[in-house]
Design an enzyme around this catalytic site. Structure first.
Site, PDB file in Angstrom:
ATOM      1  N   VAL A   1       1.589   7.046   2.207  1.00  0.00           N
ATOM      2  CA  VAL A   1       1.724   5.549   1.853  1.00  0.00           C
ATOM      3  C   VAL A   1       1.216   5.179   0.319  1.00  0.00           C
ATOM      4  O   VAL A   1       1.255   4.088   0.262  1.00  0.00           O
ATOM      5  CB  VAL A   1       0.322   4.939   2.698  1.00  0.00           C
ATOM      6  CG1 VAL A   1      -0.951   5.399   2.449  1.00  0.00           C
ATOM      7  CG2 VAL A   1       0.274   3.158   2.290  1.00  0.00           C
TER       8      VAL A   1
ATOM      9  N   SER B   1     -12.387   7.777   5.121  1.00  0.00           N
ATOM     10  CA  SER B   1     -12.717   7.107   4.850  1.00  0.00           C
ATOM     11  C   SER B   1     -13.783   6.848   5.682  1.00  0.00           C
ATOM     12  O   SER B   1     -15.423   7.584   5.918  1.00  0.00           O
ATOM     13  CB  SER B   1     -13.310   6.480   3.065  1.00  0.00           C
ATOM     14  OG  SER B   1     -12.709   6.034   2.356  1.00  0.00           O
ATOM     15  N   SER B   2     -13.489   5.615   6.514  1.00  0.00           N
ATOM     16  CA  SER B   2     -13.876   5.891   8.053  1.00  0.00           C
ATOM     17  C   SER B   2     -14.263   7.405   9.003  1.00  0.00           C
ATOM     18  O   SER B   2     -14.703   7.705   9.091  1.00  0.00           O
ATOM     19  CB  SER B   2     -12.371   4.794   8.405  1.00  0.00           C
ATOM     20  OG  SER B   2     -13.568   5.043  10.105  1.00  0.00           O
TER      21      SER B   2
ATOM     22  N   HIS C   1     -22.518   5.959   3.419  1.00  0.00           N
ATOM     23  CA  HIS C   1     -21.391   4.708   2.474  1.00  0.00           C
ATOM     24  C   HIS C   1     -21.079   6.225   1.519  1.00  0.00           C
ATOM     25  O   HIS C   1     -21.671   6.774   0.999  1.00  0.00           O
ATOM     26  CB  HIS C   1     -22.406   3.543   1.808  1.00  0.00           C
ATOM     27  CG  HIS C   1     -22.508   2.665   2.710  1.00  0.00           C
ATOM     28  ND1 HIS C   1     -23.808   2.265   3.158  1.00  0.00           N
ATOM     29  CD2 HIS C   1     -22.255   1.674   2.959  1.00  0.00           C
ATOM     30  CE1 HIS C   1     -23.656   1.438   4.016  1.00  0.00           C
ATOM     31  NE2 HIS C   1     -22.280   0.813   3.827  1.00  0.00           N
TER      32      HIS C   1
ATOM     33  N   HIS D   1      -3.610   9.884   0.463  1.00  0.00           N
ATOM     34  CA  HIS D   1      -4.312   9.334   1.912  1.00  0.00           C
ATOM     35  C   HIS D   1      -3.049  10.838   2.363  1.00  0.00           C
ATOM     36  O   HIS D   1      -2.108  10.758   3.029  1.00  0.00           O
ATOM     37  CB  HIS D   1      -3.245   8.808   1.966  1.00  0.00           C
ATOM     38  CG  HIS D   1      -3.284   8.301   4.167  1.00  0.00           C
ATOM     39  ND1 HIS D   1      -4.615   8.921   4.755  1.00  0.00           N
ATOM     40  CD2 HIS D   1      -2.658   8.057   5.017  1.00  0.00           C
ATOM     41  CE1 HIS D   1      -4.159   8.832   5.751  1.00  0.00           C
ATOM     42  NE2 HIS D   1      -3.173   8.652   6.423  1.00  0.00           N
TER      43      HIS D   1
END
EC number: 1.1.1.27
Length: 316
Positions: free
Chosen positions: A125, A152-153, A171, A178
């Site tokens: 990506v 990140s999730s 956070h 990626h």
């Protein structure tokens, strides 16, 4: 870019594209959803199926299949088209095939008179986002990749399971590619506002077995763990796309780790990589430059160097 409409086109109605479309319809993110696929009948079928679920939602989204010519009035064009990596391949190994697809797709979209925002999920990506920026001629703030938003999730989910804290109270960001070379800016990861490095130092008896390098690797390999079990991933990335699109339309000014083209940020030029950025109705308003440690800077630069090496293989 127009500000009074909410129209999205999704190019590629495979598992990622259709999952994204489903999330968009269920959340009522747009007024119109255009589906485009090289297999037009598949796009027609997806549009029909999605239209039939509207009555079970609180939204009223017009869903239909069409062609590149219909992209003229779209506010956002989401591209998910591209080959899935085969067993043993990395996302970077799909670059050649994906790049050829983008030449056709972007040419068709831009020929329609499209003047909105490109949102990319096609792998690899970061490099594909850079290619689409070059091919489209659009400003860099209006060509965005999903980048490390999903990573990140995944990072927050992994940490939540280890720390027994809601992931929404954690956070922090994965940065860079990626893919396998991504890194985590641990100096900026917080739990309930408290730095995780401080927590681990103060509570060694509880969390002494936590290995940060192992977590980075687990985060980077999470997609492959899913791949081994079900063949591919699509729910997470589909929701990530919908989340970014919603942030654009709502002018949220939300900070999301996306693929952004850098022009001096982090000391990097002429590269697209995963960084936190403020997302608005105009796309990327600003890249958030974290004050990285020397080690983090080195890891981030190494990831970007890997991306540059692969960019050269398609002429950039």
């Amino acid at each position: 870019m127009k500000r009074h409409t909410r129209k999205i086109a999704i190019i590629g109605t495979g598992l990622v594209g259709s999952s994204c479309a489903y999330s968009i319809v269920n959340q009522g993110i747009c007024e119109e959803l255009l589906l485009i696929d090289i297999n037009h009948e598949r796009a027609v079928g997806e549009a029909m199926d999605l239209s039939h679920c509207i009555n079970f939602t609180n939204t009223r989204t017009k869903v239909y299949a069409g062609s590149y010519e219909d992209c003229k009035d779209m506010d956002i064009v989401i591209i998910t088209a591209g080959p899935a990596p085969k067993p043993g391949q990395s996302r970077l190994d799909t670059l050649g095939a994906s790049a050829k697809i983008m030449e056709s797709v972007v040419g068709g979209v831009m020929a329609s008179g499209f003047d909105g925002i490109f949102l990319l999920a096609s792998n690899p990506v970061d490099i594909i986002t850079y290619q689409v920026w070059k091919l489209s001629g659009l400003p860099r703030n209006r060509v965005i990749g999903t980048g490390t938003s999903l990573d990140s999730s995944r990072l927050r989910t992994i940490l939540s399971e280890m720390l027994h804290v809601d992931p929404r109270s954690i956070h922090g960001y994965s940065l860079g590619e990626h893919g396998d070379s991504q890194m985590v800016a641990w100096s900026h990861v917080t739990v309930g506002g408290k730095p995780i490095l401080q927590i681990l130092e103060e509570q060694k008896e509880r969390f002494g077995e936590i290995d940060l390098d192992e977590i980075v690797e687990k985060t980077a390999k999470a997609g492959w763990e899913i791949y081994k079990r079900k063949g591919t991933t699509y729910y997470g990335i589909g929701n990530s796309l919908a989340y970014i699109a919603s942030s654009i339309f709502n002018d949220d000014h939300r900070v999301i780790a996306v693929s952004a083209i850098l022009d001096g940020e982090y000391g990097e030029y002429d590269i697209c990589t995963g960084v936190p950025a403020i997302i608005t109705r105009d796309g990327i308003r600003e890249v958030v430059e974290l004050n990285l440690t020397e080690d983090e800077e080195s890891r981030f630069a190494k990831s970007n160097d890997i991306l540059r090496d692969y960019m050269k293989t398609i002429g950039y």
